[in-house]
Design a protein around this motif. Structure first.
Motif, mmCIF file in Angstrom:
data_model
loop_
_atom_site.group_PDB
_atom_site.id
_atom_site.type_symbol
_atom_site.label_atom_id
_atom_site.label_comp_id
_atom_site.label_asym_id
_atom_site.label_seq_id
_atom_site.Cartn_x
_atom_site.Cartn_y
_atom_site.Cartn_z
ATOM 1 N N ARG A 156 48.364 -25.550 -14.107
ATOM 2 C CA ARG A 156 48.048 -24.172 -13.738
ATOM 3 C C ARG A 156 47.859 -23.728 -15.386
ATOM 4 N N PHE A 157 47.024 -22.728 -15.595
ATOM 5 C CA PHE A 157 46.463 -22.199 -16.780
ATOM 6 C C PHE A 157 47.512 -21.074 -17.373
ATOM 7 N N ALA A 158 47.955 -21.113 -18.374
ATOM 8 C CA ALA A 158 48.846 -20.185 -19.183
ATOM 9 C C ALA A 158 48.247 -18.704 -19.039
ATOM 10 N N CYS A 159 46.839 -18.500 -19.037
ATOM 11 C CA CYS A 159 46.297 -17.374 -19.305
ATOM 12 C C CYS A 159 46.455 -16.732 -18.027
ATOM 13 N N CYS A 160 45.820 -17.168 -16.803
ATOM 14 C CA CYS A 160 45.983 -16.372 -15.481
ATOM 15 C C CYS A 160 46.774 -16.972 -14.428
ATOM 16 N N GLY A 161 47.629 -17.954 -14.811
ATOM 17 C CA GLY A 161 48.455 -18.406 -13.942
ATOM 18 C C GLY A 161 48.257 -19.008 -12.674
ATOM 19 N N LYS A 189 36.165 -15.416 -16.425
ATOM 20 C CA LYS A 189 35.316 -14.856 -17.510
ATOM 21 C C LYS A 189 36.476 -14.918 -18.928
ATOM 22 N N HIS A 190 37.319 -15.553 -18.875
ATOM 23 C CA HIS A 190 38.138 -15.417 -20.161
ATOM 24 C C HIS A 190 38.411 -16.627 -20.689
ATOM 25 N N ALA A 191 38.667 -16.785 -21.922
ATOM 26 C CA ALA A 191 39.089 -18.030 -22.700
ATOM 27 C C ALA A 191 40.391 -18.579 -22.139
ATOM 28 N N CYS A 207 36.449 -26.717 -14.684
ATOM 29 C CA CYS A 207 36.482 -25.849 -13.601
ATOM 30 C C CYS A 207 36.887 -24.313 -13.904
ATOM 31 N N HIS A 208 38.130 -24.331 -14.691
ATOM 32 C CA HIS A 208 38.600 -23.006 -15.312
ATOM 33 C C HIS A 208 37.346 -22.328 -15.993
ATOM 34 N N GLU A 209 36.775 -22.697 -16.956
ATOM 35 C CA GLU A 209 35.952 -22.416 -17.701
ATOM 36 C C GLU A 209 34.500 -21.905 -17.167
HETATM 37 ZN ZN LIG Z 1 42.714 -18.455 -16.974
#
Ligand SMILES: [Zn+2]
Ligand SMILES: [Zn+2]
Ligand SMILES: [Zn+2]
Length: 114
Positions: free
Chosen positions: A35-40, A54-56, A48-50
């Motif tokens: 789980r990414f801290a930026c988008c949950g 569109k966000h870092a 895959c996230h990158e």
């Molecule tokens: Zn994210």
């Protein structure tokens, strides 16, 4: 009639199977999503996230180690970051995790610098 557990969190990105393997990491032990801290949201890997958003990417801070942010693709168990750091296999189903993931931890977690 197939039985798909629907209590599992969704995993986004170019996932290639139901154990969260992706187009980048699809070895036998590549069975976790993070789980990414930026988008949950859960993604199989940082690439895959990158490629999907569109966000870092943001990393989990050192004081957030009690958050459940790792998904075992084999059984759907969610580990806390601290549990994941201490584990070589899933504490629920014993599926082995890829040790080489430790080489990429900085993509997901702020590491202690002591
Ligand atoms: Zn994210
Ligand atoms: Zn990937
Ligand atoms: Zn498991």
């Amino acid at each position: 009639m197939s039985i798909v557990p629907d209590d599992r969190p969704r995993v986004l990105g170019p996932v290639v199977d139901d154990m969260t393997r992706c187009v980048h990491y699809r070895g036998p032990t590549d069975i976790i999503a993070i789980r990414f801290a930026c988008c949950g949201e859960y993604y199989p890997c940082h690439r895959c996230h990158e490629e999907t958003v569109k966000h870092a990417a943001q990393q989990w801070a050192a004081h957030e180690r009690d958050r459940r942010a790792i998904l075992c693709g084999a059984c759907g168990h969610e580990l806390t970051i601290a549990e994941y750091f201490a584990a070589t296999a899933c504490p629920r189903c014993s599926a082995l995790f890829n040790e080489r993931c430790a080489l990429h931890r900085e993509h997901y977690f702020q590491l202690d610098r002591s």
